[in-house]
Design a protein around this motif. Structure first.
Motif, PDB file in Angstrom:
ATOM      1  N   PRO A 173      -3.361  -0.494 -33.658  1.00  0.00           N
ATOM      2  CA  PRO A 173      -3.810  -0.223 -32.369  1.00  0.00           C
ATOM      3  C   PRO A 173      -3.120   0.307 -31.563  1.00  0.00           C
ATOM      4  O   PRO A 173      -3.798   1.078 -30.372  1.00  0.00           O
ATOM      5  CB  PRO A 173      -4.227  -1.795 -31.959  1.00  0.00           C
ATOM      6  N   PHE A 174      -1.969   0.696 -31.680  1.00  0.00           N
ATOM      7  CA  PHE A 174      -1.092   1.532 -30.754  1.00  0.00           C
ATOM      8  C   PHE A 174      -1.071   2.975 -31.209  1.00  0.00           C
ATOM      9  O   PHE A 174      -0.512   4.056 -30.587  1.00  0.00           O
ATOM     10  CB  PHE A 174       0.239   1.321 -30.675  1.00  0.00           C
ATOM     11  N   ALA A 178      -2.870  11.373 -35.032  1.00  0.00           N
ATOM     12  CA  ALA A 178      -2.547  11.216 -36.477  1.00  0.00           C
ATOM     13  C   ALA A 178      -1.799  12.588 -36.891  1.00  0.00           C
ATOM     14  O   ALA A 178      -1.579  13.043 -37.921  1.00  0.00           O
ATOM     15  CB  ALA A 178      -3.670  11.129 -37.503  1.00  0.00           C
ATOM     16  N   ASP A 179      -0.866  12.938 -35.737  1.00  0.00           N
ATOM     17  CA  ASP A 179      -0.165  13.932 -35.975  1.00  0.00           C
ATOM     18  C   ASP A 179       0.869  13.928 -37.070  1.00  0.00           C
ATOM     19  O   ASP A 179       1.394  14.821 -37.946  1.00  0.00           O
ATOM     20  CB  ASP A 179       0.717  14.502 -34.773  1.00  0.00           C
ATOM     21  N   ALA A 214      -9.463  17.166 -41.606  1.00  0.00           N
ATOM     22  CA  ALA A 214     -10.256  17.337 -40.747  1.00  0.00           C
ATOM     23  C   ALA A 214     -10.442  15.870 -39.999  1.00  0.00           C
ATOM     24  O   ALA A 214     -10.241  15.837 -38.712  1.00  0.00           O
ATOM     25  CB  ALA A 214     -11.791  17.808 -40.883  1.00  0.00           C
ATOM     26  N   ALA A 215     -10.546  15.126 -40.757  1.00  0.00           N
ATOM     27  CA  ALA A 215     -10.600  13.220 -40.266  1.00  0.00           C
ATOM     28  C   ALA A 215      -9.215  13.177 -39.348  1.00  0.00           C
ATOM     29  O   ALA A 215      -9.537  12.643 -38.270  1.00  0.00           O
ATOM     30  CB  ALA A 215     -10.782  12.474 -41.198  1.00  0.00           C
ATOM     31  N   LEU A 216      -8.027  13.483 -39.943  1.00  0.00           N
ATOM     32  CA  LEU A 216      -7.069  13.449 -39.302  1.00  0.00           C
ATOM     33  C   LEU A 216      -6.726  14.294 -37.995  1.00  0.00           C
ATOM     34  O   LEU A 216      -6.136  13.683 -37.084  1.00  0.00           O
ATOM     35  CB  LEU A 216      -5.814  13.601 -40.055  1.00  0.00           C
ATOM     36  N   LYS A 220      -8.754   9.854 -32.972  1.00  0.00           N
ATOM     37  CA  LYS A 220      -8.419   9.388 -31.644  1.00  0.00           C
ATOM     38  C   LYS A 220      -7.916   8.184 -31.367  1.00  0.00           C
ATOM     39  O   LYS A 220      -8.161   7.517 -30.108  1.00  0.00           O
ATOM     40  CB  LYS A 220      -9.505   9.933 -30.694  1.00  0.00           C
ATOM     41  N   GLY A 221      -7.695   7.399 -32.327  1.00  0.00           N
ATOM     42  CA  GLY A 221      -7.251   6.014 -32.191  1.00  0.00           C
ATOM     43  C   GLY A 221      -8.344   5.076 -32.573  1.00  0.00           C
ATOM     44  O   GLY A 221      -7.816   3.921 -32.808  1.00  0.00           O
TER      45      GLY A 221
END
Length: 245
Positions: A173-174, A178-179, A214-216, A220-221
């Motif tokens: 959750p933190f 996804a850098d 693209a998904a990564l 946004k959390g």
């Protein structure tokens, strides 16, 4: 007395003629040479004449044979040239056919990169087809195709393992982006291999790599937005085909 005078006049008139006859006789005698030869020398000359005649006939016969042989050799040479031209034409045709066969084998092998990995097709058909290409230049120019075919199974497994790991990490959750996972993806050997292929985004696995990337980027959390479920199933189905080998 008169008789003596008449005799002297007659002698004087005849003197020039007598002198001319003597000169002619002397000149004629000078042009004639008397030659004497013995019988032994005559026989030797005849023998040399006969020998020269025999040699001449032998040389004439040899010359005739040489001319005849030259004609035969010329005919053989022309035949050889004709056969050589025919062989060259056939060789060119075979080389052209071989080039077409090489391109065909290359295309057959490369096409398997555009469909889901299936163990038997890739290992028993695609890879042997590429290895059967005899054109070294063609192989060198498209060596990356061979690399991708050889590593296809391992690349599928790498991507599946990466997605499974990324889902766990981003399920935290933190996690806000996804850098880190993007850096891991870009360092993945499978990703690096496919980036070397010009049409990598058009290949089957390349498309899945692009979707994951693209998904990564868009993460946004919310882990539910990743939607890796379908990709994971496709990858697992591919790996399951190894059981058929």
């Amino acid at each position: 007395m008169l008789k003596h005078i008449m005799l002297l006049l007659a002698l004087a008139a005849a003197a020039p003629a007598l002198a001319q006859n003597k000169a002619d006789s002397t000149a004629h005698a000078d042009n004639e040479v008397e030659i004497k030869i013995g019988m032994r020398d005559l026989e030797k000359l005849k023998s040399e004449r006969d020998s020269a005649t025999t040699n001449y006939k032998a040389l004439l016969s040899q010359y005739s044979k040489t001319v005849k042989n030259d004609s035969a050799l010329a005919a053989q040479l022309q035949t050889a040239r004709t056969e050589c031209a025919t062989f060259k034409l056939k060789c060119d045709e075979l080389q052209q056919a071989q080039r077409k066969a090489n391109v065909c084998l290359f295309n057959i092998a490369s096409n398997f990169l555009y469909i889901p990995y299936e163990a038997y097709s890739v290992e028993k058909l695609a890879i042997p087809a590429f290895e059967a290409v005899t054109d070294k230049e063609l192989k060198t120019q498209h060596s990356v195709n061979y690399v991708l075919l050889k590593s296809y199974q391992n690349d599928v497994k790498q991507l599946l393992d990466f997605i499974t790991s990324a889902e766990k990490e981003l399920g935290n959750p933190f996690a806000k982006n996804a850098d880190e996972q993007l850096r891991e993806l870009h360092n993945l050997p499978a990703y690096i291999n496919y980036k070397q292929y010009r049409d990598w985004k058009g290949t089957w696995l390349g498309k899945r790599l692009c979707k994951v990337e693209a998904a990564l980027r868009n993460f946004k959390g919310d882990c539910s937005q990743l939607k890796f479920g379908n990709i994971k199933k496709e990858l697992q189905d591919c790996l399951d085909t190894t059981n058929d080998l």
